[in-house]
Design an enzyme around this catalytic site. Structure first.
Site, PDB file in Angstrom:
ATOM      1  N   ASN A  25      10.100   2.688   9.172  1.00 56.10           N
ATOM      2  CA  ASN A  25       9.390   2.448   7.739  1.00 56.10           C
ATOM      3  C   ASN A  25      10.465   3.353   6.867  1.00 56.10           C
ATOM      4  OD1 ASN A  25       7.991   3.135   5.614  1.00 56.10           O
ATOM      5  ND2 ASN A  25       6.373   2.404   6.477  1.00 56.10           N
ATOM      6  N   HIS A  85      10.046   6.208   2.296  1.00 59.42           N
ATOM      7  CA  HIS A  85      10.220   7.321   1.814  1.00 59.42           C
ATOM      8  C   HIS A  85      11.522   7.533   1.509  1.00 59.42           C
ATOM      9  CE1 HIS A  85       6.099   8.367   2.042  1.00 59.42           C
ATOM     10  NE2 HIS A  85       6.091   8.389   3.403  1.00 59.42           N
ATOM     11  N   HIS A 136       6.331  -1.185   2.623  1.00 57.21           N
ATOM     12  CA  HIS A 136       4.748  -1.381   2.163  1.00 57.21           C
ATOM     13  C   HIS A 136       5.116  -1.437   0.457  1.00 57.21           C
ATOM     14  CE1 HIS A 136       0.859   0.331   1.888  1.00 57.21           C
ATOM     15  NE2 HIS A 136       0.811  -0.850   1.030  1.00 57.21           N
ATOM     16  N   ARG A 170       3.354  -1.814  -2.451  1.00 56.46           N
ATOM     17  CA  ARG A 170       2.174  -1.240  -2.868  1.00 56.46           C
ATOM     18  C   ARG A 170       1.837  -1.851  -4.387  1.00 56.46           C
ATOM     19  NH1 ARG A 170       0.123   3.771  -0.186  1.00 56.46           N
ATOM     20  NH2 ARG A 170      -1.415   3.381  -1.465  1.00 56.46           N
ATOM     21  N   ARG A 224       4.969   2.387  -6.293  1.00 59.04           N
ATOM     22  CA  ARG A 224       5.336   3.767  -6.258  1.00 59.04           C
ATOM     23  C   ARG A 224       6.443   4.137  -5.638  1.00 59.04           C
ATOM     24  NH1 ARG A 224       0.522   6.819  -2.691  1.00 59.04           N
ATOM     25  NH2 ARG A 224      -0.776   5.823  -4.136  1.00 59.04           N
ATOM     26  N   GLU A 266       4.129  -4.482   4.773  1.00 55.49           N
ATOM     27  CA  GLU A 266       3.071  -4.053   4.775  1.00 55.49           C
ATOM     28  C   GLU A 266       2.656  -4.207   3.498  1.00 55.49           C
ATOM     29  OE1 GLU A 266       2.714   0.152   5.508  1.00 55.49           O
ATOM     30  OE2 GLU A 266       3.697  -0.117   7.447  1.00 55.49           O
ATOM     31  N   THR A 306      -1.338   5.519   3.754  1.00 55.89           N
ATOM     32  CA  THR A 306      -2.492   4.548   4.222  1.00 55.89           C
ATOM     33  C   THR A 306      -3.379   5.583   4.877  1.00 55.89           C
ATOM     34  OG1 THR A 306      -0.687   2.900   4.266  1.00 55.89           O
ATOM     35  CG2 THR A 306      -2.724   2.348   5.142  1.00 55.89           C
ATOM     36  N   GLU A 350      -1.900  -3.685  14.447  1.00 54.75           N
ATOM     37  CA  GLU A 350      -1.458  -2.205  14.613  1.00 54.75           C
ATOM     38  C   GLU A 350      -2.436  -1.147  14.715  1.00 54.75           C
ATOM     39  OE1 GLU A 350       2.068  -1.545  12.013  1.00 54.75           O
ATOM     40  OE2 GLU A 350       1.549   0.647  11.751  1.00 54.75           O
ATOM     41  N   HIS A 353       1.619   5.285  12.292  1.00 54.52           N
ATOM     42  CA  HIS A 353       1.031   6.470  11.284  1.00 54.52           C
ATOM     43  C   HIS A 353       1.087   7.801  12.169  1.00 54.52           C
ATOM     44  CE1 HIS A 353      -0.819   7.172   7.521  1.00 54.52           C
ATOM     45  NE2 HIS A 353      -0.751   8.235   8.074  1.00 54.52           N
TER      46      HIS A 353
HETATM   47  N1  PXP Z   1       2.270   1.745   9.957  1.00 52.81           N
HETATM   48  C1  PXP Z   1       1.517   1.718   8.569  1.00 52.81           C
HETATM   49  C2  PXP Z   1       0.553   0.351   8.548  1.00 52.81           C
HETATM   50  C3  PXP Z   1       1.547   2.479   7.714  1.00 52.81           C
HETATM   51  O1  PXP Z   1       0.840   2.410   6.697  1.00 52.81           O
HETATM   52  C4  PXP Z   1       2.545   3.695   7.763  1.00 52.81           C
HETATM   53  C5  PXP Z   1       2.531   4.545   6.583  1.00 52.81           C
HETATM   54  O2  PXP Z   1       3.125   3.994   5.668  1.00 52.81           O
HETATM   55  C6  PXP Z   1       3.087   3.613   8.871  1.00 52.81           C
HETATM   56  C7  PXP Z   1       3.011   2.782  10.079  1.00 52.81           C
HETATM   57  C8  PXP Z   1       4.193   4.962   9.271  1.00 52.81           C
HETATM   58  O3  PXP Z   1       3.650   6.147   9.056  1.00 52.81           O
HETATM   59  P1  PXP Z   1       4.563   7.500   9.121  1.00 52.81           P
HETATM   60  O4  PXP Z   1       5.275   7.507   7.817  1.00 52.81           O
HETATM   61  O5  PXP Z   1       3.324   8.412   9.260  1.00 52.81           O
HETATM   62  O6  PXP Z   1       5.383   7.262  10.339  1.00 52.81           O
END
Ligand code: PXP
Length: 255
Positions: free
Chosen positions: A16, A19, A59, A61, A65, A86, A117, A167, A206
């Site tokens: 992901n 960030h 994601h 959004r 952001r 996402e 999330t 998931e 997550h």
């Molecule tokens: N999976 C989903 C559905 C999420 O919303 C997120 C966070 O954006 C992640 C995975 C990744 O989570 P993390 O950044 O804590 O690894």
């Protein structure tokens, strides 16, 4: 859309990269087509892919952001690994997803004030609004995942709606310690068995990091892990290539 890499047995990694865009938007707030600005999400995706990541997760959004519309279309054009979008279940983002045609969409709950999330999607009780969205995505050839708590009722509702995947939200596990963490891990393991038994592909995400991966990797039937914050954080010190390779090594049982 290029040919998809064939899925092999064992855990696969979706990185992901939200960030990476968070860092970019911190310097260029409000910029919507930030492809000339650092750090470039497409370059980040390419590094992850070269390091062995099987997929890239972003994601988009409602408040934009971090990831921007231009990012997802550039990723769609250039990425060879699978793209997992996402999204909250809103008409605006659904129309974008249908134009984008990622390999996979993961429907997530979205709340403007949250930092990330927070909980899983409430599938139970929201079947009608989800059914239409899932159907339209699947008609476009997009595989659909639902981001849910490791809860058997949510899994049964996901099966009944015909989603291909769930998931499992690993946040409560990641935040817990000791015996409480073992209980959360068992909830995830039970949910994984139940979802797999119901014919679903089981993913998780997550809060998965370089420590707790040793426990998560032991959960039966898990297919994809979507991991963001820990990898991007480690990349600050080691570089993204090394951070992805190290996570892949740990997913395969390296000490
Ligand atoms: N999976 C989903 C559905 C999420 O919303 C997120 C966070 O954006 C992640 C995975 C990744 O989570 P993390 O950044 O804590 O690894």
């Amino acid at each position: 859309m290029g040919a998809l890499p064939t899925r092999q047995a064992g855990l696969e990694l979706g990185v992901n990269i939200d960030h990476v865009a968070t860092l970019r938007q911190a310097r260029y707030p409000g910029l919507m087509d930030a492809h000339n600005c650092e750090p470039d999400v497409l370059e980040a995706a390419a590094v992850c892919e070269r390091a062995g990541a099987h997929g890239i997760t972003v994601h988009l959004r409602g408040d934009r952001r971090h990831i921007q519309d231009a990012d997802v279309f550039r990723l769609r054009e250039k990425l060879k690994a699978r793209l997992n979008l996402e999204m909250g279940n809103t008409p605006e983002i659904l129309e974008i997803a249908l134009r984008l045609k990622p390999e996979e969409v993961c429907l997530v709950p979205e709340n403007r004030r949250e930092v990330t999330t927070e909980g899983g999607l409430a599938v139970v009780g929201h079947e009608e609004e989800l059914r239409g969205t899932i159907g339209r995505l699947q008609e476009s050839g997009i595989r659909v995942s639902l981001f849910i708590e490791p809860d058997l009722r949510q899994i049964d509702a996901s099966i009944a709606l015909g989603a291909e995947m769930v998931e499992l939200h690993t946040g409560a596990f990641a935040n817990a310690q000791g015996a409480a963490q073992s209980r959360e891990l068992e909830r995830i393991a039970e949910a994984s068995r139940h979802a797999h038994g119901g014919g679903l592909q089981v993913n998780a995400g997550h809060g998965i990091n370089y420590q707790n991966i040793a426990l998560i990797r032991g959960v039966e039937h898990l297919a994809d892990l979507n991991i963001g914050h820990s990898i991007v954080s480690r990349a600050v010190f080691s570089g993204l290539d090394a951070a992805v390779r190290e996570m892949l090594r740990l997913m395969r049982g390296g000490a």
